[in-house]
Design a protein around this motif. Structure first.
Motif, PDB file in Angstrom:
ATOM      1  N   SER A  99       0.273  -1.530  -0.055  1.00 25.72           N
ATOM      2  CA  SER A  99       0.562  -0.396   0.170  1.00 25.72           C
ATOM      3  C   SER A  99       1.329   1.262  -0.141  1.00 25.72           C
ATOM      4  O   SER A  99       0.677   2.261  -0.433  1.00 25.72           O
ATOM      5  N   ILE A 100       2.188   1.382   0.542  1.00 21.34           N
ATOM      6  CA  ILE A 100       2.922   2.384   0.309  1.00 21.34           C
ATOM      7  C   ILE A 100       4.115   2.034  -0.638  1.00 21.34           C
ATOM      8  O   ILE A 100       4.990   2.767  -0.143  1.00 21.34           O
ATOM      9  N   SER A 101       3.823   1.735  -1.114  1.00 15.13           N
ATOM     10  CA  SER A 101       4.819   1.243  -2.256  1.00 15.13           C
ATOM     11  C   SER A 101       4.904   2.075  -3.777  1.00 15.13           C
ATOM     12  O   SER A 101       4.590   2.899  -3.702  1.00 15.13           O
ATOM     13  N   VAL A 102       6.022   1.882  -4.207  1.00 18.35           N
ATOM     14  CA  VAL A 102       6.775   2.415  -5.736  1.00 18.35           C
ATOM     15  C   VAL A 102       5.219   2.588  -7.114  1.00 18.35           C
ATOM     16  O   VAL A 102       4.984   3.254  -7.218  1.00 18.35           O
ATOM     17  N   MET A 103       4.776   1.586  -7.136  1.00 24.17           N
ATOM     18  CA  MET A 103       3.890   0.649  -7.696  1.00 24.17           C
ATOM     19  C   MET A 103       2.348   1.345  -7.895  1.00 24.17           C
ATOM     20  O   MET A 103       1.700   1.953  -8.318  1.00 24.17           O
ATOM     21  N   ARG A 104       1.968   1.484  -6.100  1.00 22.36           N
ATOM     22  CA  ARG A 104       0.951   2.136  -5.743  1.00 22.36           C
ATOM     23  C   ARG A 104       0.729   3.991  -6.173  1.00 22.36           C
ATOM     24  O   ARG A 104       0.136   4.330  -6.380  1.00 22.36           O
ATOM     25  N   ALA A 105       1.611   4.670  -5.896  1.00 24.84           N
ATOM     26  CA  ALA A 105       2.309   5.580  -6.010  1.00 24.84           C
ATOM     27  C   ALA A 105       2.276   6.062  -7.924  1.00 24.84           C
ATOM     28  O   ALA A 105       1.575   7.291  -7.488  1.00 24.84           O
ATOM     29  N   GLU A 120      -4.433  -5.622 -15.529  1.00 27.68           N
ATOM     30  CA  GLU A 120      -3.387  -6.252 -15.206  1.00 27.68           C
ATOM     31  C   GLU A 120      -2.450  -5.037 -14.393  1.00 27.68           C
ATOM     32  O   GLU A 120      -1.761  -5.780 -13.705  1.00 27.68           O
ATOM     33  N   ALA A 121      -2.221  -4.006 -14.767  1.00 26.79           N
ATOM     34  CA  ALA A 121      -1.564  -2.771 -14.167  1.00 26.79           C
ATOM     35  C   ALA A 121      -2.033  -2.522 -12.398  1.00 26.79           C
ATOM     36  O   ALA A 121      -1.081  -2.360 -11.720  1.00 26.79           O
ATOM     37  N   GLU A 122      -3.855  -1.932 -12.854  1.00 20.30           N
ATOM     38  CA  GLU A 122      -4.667  -2.485 -11.774  1.00 20.30           C
ATOM     39  C   GLU A 122      -4.104  -3.549 -10.644  1.00 20.30           C
ATOM     40  O   GLU A 122      -4.017  -3.401  -9.526  1.00 20.30           O
ATOM     41  N   GLN A 123      -3.938  -4.750 -10.585  1.00 21.14           N
ATOM     42  CA  GLN A 123      -3.906  -5.778 -10.389  1.00 21.14           C
ATOM     43  C   GLN A 123      -2.398  -5.771  -9.436  1.00 21.14           C
ATOM     44  O   GLN A 123      -2.418  -5.968  -8.390  1.00 21.14           O
ATOM     45  N   LEU A 124      -1.599  -5.294 -10.208  1.00 21.54           N
ATOM     46  CA  LEU A 124       0.196  -5.005  -9.991  1.00 21.54           C
ATOM     47  C   LEU A 124      -0.142  -4.118  -8.509  1.00 21.54           C
ATOM     48  O   LEU A 124       0.248  -3.814  -7.564  1.00 21.54           O
ATOM     49  N   LYS A 125      -1.093  -2.930  -9.168  1.00 25.04           N
ATOM     50  CA  LYS A 125      -0.945  -1.909  -8.197  1.00 25.04           C
ATOM     51  C   LYS A 125      -1.285  -1.869  -6.821  1.00 25.04           C
ATOM     52  O   LYS A 125      -1.392  -1.667  -6.221  1.00 25.04           O
ATOM     53  N   MET A 126      -2.226  -2.420  -6.959  1.00 26.60           N
ATOM     54  CA  MET A 126      -3.827  -2.355  -6.117  1.00 26.60           C
ATOM     55  C   MET A 126      -3.842  -4.211  -5.388  1.00 26.60           C
ATOM     56  O   MET A 126      -4.970  -4.282  -4.119  1.00 26.60           O
ATOM     57  N   ASN A 127      -3.646  -4.911  -5.678  1.00 25.95           N
ATOM     58  CA  ASN A 127      -3.613  -6.871  -5.014  1.00 25.95           C
ATOM     59  C   ASN A 127      -3.196  -6.674  -3.765  1.00 25.95           C
ATOM     60  O   ASN A 127      -3.424  -7.639  -2.916  1.00 25.95           O
ATOM     61  N   ARG A 128      -2.318  -5.822  -3.240  1.00 22.59           N
ATOM     62  CA  ARG A 128      -2.370  -6.091  -1.910  1.00 22.59           C
ATOM     63  C   ARG A 128      -2.531  -5.060  -0.687  1.00 22.59           C
ATOM     64  O   ARG A 128      -1.734  -5.378  -0.044  1.00 22.59           O
ATOM     65  N   ASP A 129      -3.290  -4.138  -1.251  1.00 22.19           N
ATOM     66  CA  ASP A 129      -3.913  -3.526  -0.595  1.00 22.19           C
ATOM     67  C   ASP A 129      -4.275  -4.555   0.777  1.00 22.19           C
ATOM     68  O   ASP A 129      -5.504  -5.261   0.330  1.00 22.19           O
ATOM     69  N   PRO A 130      -4.491  -3.437   2.375  1.00 22.61           N
ATOM     70  CA  PRO A 130      -3.749  -2.414   2.659  1.00 22.61           C
ATOM     71  C   PRO A 130      -2.396  -2.954   3.349  1.00 22.61           C
ATOM     72  O   PRO A 130      -2.005  -2.372   3.774  1.00 22.61           O
ATOM     73  N   GLN A 131      -1.863  -4.262   2.725  1.00 24.23           N
ATOM     74  CA  GLN A 131      -0.369  -5.078   3.575  1.00 24.23           C
ATOM     75  C   GLN A 131       0.588  -3.785   2.999  1.00 24.23           C
ATOM     76  O   GLN A 131       0.393  -2.868   1.932  1.00 24.23           O
TER      77      GLN A 131
END
Length: 573
Positions: free
Chosen positions: A529-535, A551-562
């Motif tokens: 959730s605080i990664s460079v991908m999320r930003a 796929e880009a959205e999954q790469l960005k959001m799939n670990r939220d909120p960890q």
């Protein structure tokens, strides 16, 4: 007749002009020869940066500034040329080299092959000394060019009657890179780790046990008072001095991180019922250490025997495939070097007392106490305030907190139910860390959980495995995997600054403590959730990796909120 006269005059003038030209030519030739005789060499860079420009100095060794370079060649782009030093060999126009800074121009920047086979020339000794100095600087600058990182065990064991001191080889590539010198002390019950100080700051983690530790600072008041009388020789029951007073002591236990500034004398006593194990790291690159990267321990008592275990330790190092460099010379009693008579006068004590202070015995670094020590600590007596006026130093340094427990789950800084937790000791929690510019992290990964891929923006780290197993991967700037190993209890490895890291716990989880070369460490995670991908915007991710927006959205959001610690989604292989 007039024409003949004019022709004669013209021929005479031409002859006169030719004579002048001939004289000028001779003068110029002599001038050139004179300059050559003055042995002003022509500076030729082996890398072709400067060619055909006259070197204006004839000294053996001299420094040049950017303006000097401009004077040599006005067309030279000084912004692209790092100003360094020139070494000139007198009388040779092709033996003048530029000594470039190694951290700018790489390991092969010094070229000395033209004079290497001529050590007896006029400048041979000076040039050889310069080469040795430069090569040392180059080794230091290139010490982080790591091709492989492996887990490491202690390379040296120093046994004492009261315990064992183990040292990792500080000359190992990964420790050279980070500038760390790791150690581990195992102190038996009713044993004392003798007073000592180091040339670099030390950060200690108590892996097991409990005890009492004292750190002495010059000029700080003796705030611990014991007014009860005690005898100098308890065995004979003699009446002694009335009480004791000393600087503050600290009760330590498992999970504590203790900060010891460079040059501060310190000792540790195990008054518990189990062995006290303390893992520590010295930051040899710290600005407080102005000597070099050698581990230097200055003993105020005891000291390691120079020859007592030499044969056994050499054999054990050969068996382990480690360096045979001995550390016995590192931990010696410094009082041995002083004159006995002067010592007796300085302390105003009998010479026999000084003789005992200087004795060269096999006591080692940790001694077994003859009887239980009674050291006043906060859980025994109330700390008494100093009656003398305060000068401000006590408020800022002498009374400063030196330890922080990072074991407690309820005080975790990062927590994920199925991922694990991280406790951090930085300058906010322990202000003294700001002075030594170090910090620590205590982590616990649940079975098969991941420590998110990330890089450190501020520090080198050394990781020490406390329990469990871990698969650790480290990647350099070239995309090379320089570490992909299984880490087990007791192992240690370095993660250099900016090198990308990914860690996954084994089936039984993993616990560790890491020591860092910054008092305010900062990581940049790649997933969570605080990664460079999320930003990043989805379109940036989609085009960067040639994937669909979904796929880009999954790469960005799939670990939220960890964030830092990721729960497992697959079983460990």
């Amino acid at each position: 007749m007039a024409r003949s006269s004019n022709k004669t005059t013209l021929l005479f003038n031409l002859a006169l002009m030719l004579s002048f030209l001939l004289i000028a030519s001779v003068v110029e030739s002599r001038s050139v020869l004179g300059r050559a005789a003055a042995s002003t060499p022509e500076c030729v860079s082996v890398h072709g940066v400067v060619t055909g420009d006259t070197c204006t100095a004839v000294e053996k060794q001299f420094d040049l500034t950017a303006n000097d370079f401009k004077a040599i060649n006005p067309n030279l782009d000084c912004d692209k040329l790092f100003v360094g030093q020139w070494l000139c060999v007198e009388g040779n126009t092709d033996e003048c080299w530029q000594r470039r800074q190694p951290d700018v121009h790489g390991p092969d920047s010094l070229q000395y092959n033209k004079w290497a086979n001529r050590p007896n020339t006029a400048l041979g000794a000076d040039l050889q000394g310069s080469v040795a100095s430069t090569e040392m600087q180059q080794r230091e600058a290139q010490q982080c060019q790591l091709r492989k990182i492996s887990t490491s065990k202690p390379s040296h064991r120093m046994r004492s009657k009261g315990g064992v001191t183990e040292i990792w080889d500080p000359e190992e590539d990964q420790f050279q890179c980070a500038g760390f010198a790791p150690m581990r002390d195992t102190i038996q019950t009713n044993s004392l780790s003798l007073p000592k100080f180091f040339s670099a700051p030390r950060l200690v983690y108590i892996e097991q046990g409990r005890g009492v530790m004292g750190v002495s600072y010059p000029g700080c008041p003796e705030t611990y008072h014991n007014d009860q009388q005690f005898s100098r020789d308890r065995g004979q029951g003699q009446r002694g001095m009335s009480g004791d007073q000393h600087q503050k002591v600290h009760r330590i236990r498992r999970g504590d991180v203790i900060a010891v500034p460079a040059g501060a004398a310190h000792w540790c006593y195990n008054d518990g019922n189990e062995e006290l194990i303390a893992v520590s790291v010295l930051d040899l690159n710290n600005q407080a250490n102005q000597l070099d990267q050698n581990l230097r321990g200055f003993m105020l008592a005891g000291g390691q025997s120079r020859h007592g275990q030499e044969r056994h330790e050499r054999a054990s190092r050969r068996y382990a495939g480690q360096s045979e460099r001995s550390h016995e010379e590192t931990f010696q009693n410094i009082f041995r070097g002083f004159d006995e008579e002067l010592m007796a006068e300085a302390f105003n004590v009998p010479r026999e007392t000084v003789r005992r202070m200087r004795q060269d015995s096999n006591r080692g670094l940790i001694v077994k106490c003859r009887e239980e020590m009674r050291i006043m600590s906060p859980d025994q007596e109330e700390e008494q305030s100093e009656s003398s006026p305060r000068n401000g130093l006590e408020e800022t340094f002498c009374n400063m907190k030196i330890k922080q427990n990072i074991e407690l789950q309820r005080e975790a800084d990062v927590y994920t139910k199925q991922g694990g937790r991280i406790n951090i000791a930085n300058q906010q929690k322990l202000p003294i860390l700001q002075f030594i510019d170090m910090s620590a992290e205590r982590g616990h990964l649940m079975p098969n959980a991941l420590y998110t891929p990330h890089w450190s923006m501020t520090d080198n780290r050394v990781v020490y495995a406390l329990r469990g197993e871990l698969n650790a991967q480290v990647v350099d700037e070239r995309g090379n995997t320089i570490m992909n190993e299984r880490v087990r209890q007791g192992d240690m490895f370095v993660i250099p600054q900016f090198y990308a890291t990914l860690m996954r716990a084994g089936n039984n989880g993993f616990e560790w403590v890491s020591f860092k070369s910054s008092s305010q460490p900062m990581k940049s995670p790649m997933a969570g959730s605080i990664s460079v991908m999320r930003a990043m915007p989805i379109d940036v991710i989609s085009n960067a990796y040639q994937i669909s927006p979904r796929e880009a959205e999954q790469l960005k959001m799939n670990r939220d909120p960890q964030s830092m610690l990721l729960s497992p989604t697959r079983t460990s292989s």
